[in-house]
Design an enzyme around this catalytic site. Structure first.
Site, short mmCIF file in Angstrom:
data_model
loop_
_atom_site.label_atom_id
_atom_site.label_comp_id
_atom_site.label_asym_id
_atom_site.label_seq_id
_atom_site.Cartn_x
_atom_site.Cartn_y
_atom_site.Cartn_z
N CYS A 112 7.64 -4.49 -8.31
CA CYS A 112 8.62 -5.58 -8.22
C CYS A 112 8.96 -6.11 -9.62
CB CYS A 112 8.14 -6.66 -7.27
SG CYS A 112 9.46 -7.77 -6.72
N HIS A 214 6.89 -3.59 -2.49
CA HIS A 214 5.50 -4.01 -2.59
C HIS A 214 4.60 -3.08 -1.78
CE1 HIS A 214 5.75 -7.93 -4.71
NE2 HIS A 214 7.01 -7.87 -4.31
N GLU A 216 1.53 -2.68 -2.00
CA GLU A 216 0.19 -3.25 -1.77
C GLU A 216 0.08 -3.99 -0.45
OE1 GLU A 216 2.39 -6.78 -3.38
OE2 GLU A 216 2.43 -4.62 -3.73
#
Length: 237
Positions: A112, A214, A216
């Site tokens: 990001c 993202h 994660e």
């Protein structure tokens, strides 16, 4: 196991019964993702930029985490009314870390803000409020939450190889994006509206890739596993 540094926020935070202090913090999903991918995670709070080469020399890989908007002055732009307040200490620190990683050939993954930082470091620019360009807010529909939208890897890129070259849904939360691509970078995934969703370096001896989404916060470990594999190749005995 490869040691992977992950950059952090520098902000005010509250915890416990009454603590309200400046803090270096990181959502737990980042180190957890690195750990699940086979790496050892260490947090890298902002420090003096001059120390970045020494820090990177002790790492096997680097993750540039998401966070606040970059200072528009870094790409010679005036702030948009919707741009956030810059955090110059973090900007300077992460630019220095990235520079040291690229110079040393240390594998690096930008997430990001981290991808946007890669683009600005390479001389590119950012769109400061994406809805002005694409006419919708699907990339950031609600504060404090992630949405999902499809992205399509660009054939022939490392991103396409790692993600099997197929469109996939990704977790998104951003209101800024790449405008002019920086020197030496290739757009390696796109959203349906044309937004650059991933970029990679045309000439890097190891692994250097950025994604606007993202990873994660989802279960797909492929990008982080690729970072850890590249980092493992350079692990000191």
């Amino acid at each position: 196991m490869p040691l992977i540094g992950v950059t952090t926020y520098l902000t005010r935070a509250r915890w416990g019964v009454a603590w309200d202090l400046p803090a270096a913090l990181l959502p737990a999903a980042y180190p957890a993702h690195v750990q699940r991918a086979g790496g050892l995670a260490v947090m890298l709070p902002p420090d003096a930029p001059a120390t970045a080469p020494a820090v990177v020399s002790r790492l096997d890989g680097l993750v540039l985490a998401g966070g606040e908007d970059l200072d528009p002055a870094l790409y010679a732009a005036r702030p948009h009314p919707r741009s956030g307040t810059p955090v110059p200490e973090r900007d300077a620190w992460e630019l220095a870390l990235l520079d040291a990683a690229l110079t040393s050939g240390t594998p690096v993954l930008g997430i990001c803000r981290g991808m946007q930082l890669m683009n600005v470091h390479a001389g590119g620019t950012l769109c400061q409020h994406l809805p002005d360009e694409v006419g919708h807010d699907a990339h950031n529909p609600a504060p404090g939450t992630f949405a999902d939208h499809p992205v399509k890897p660009v054939p022939g890129t490392l991103t396409a190889t790692l993600l099997a070259g197929r469109p996939l849904d990704v977790a998104t939360h951003h209101h800024q994006s790449v405008a002019r691509l920086g020197t030496g970078l290739t757009a390696s995934a796109l959203a349906e509206d044309g937004t650059v969703e991933a970029l990679e370096y045309q000439d890097h001896p190891s692994f250097a890739l950025g994604v606007q989404w993202h990873p994660e916060v989802r279960d797909d470990l492929r990008l982080t596993e690729a970072l850890v594999r590249a980092a493992a190749e350079g692990v000191r005995p």
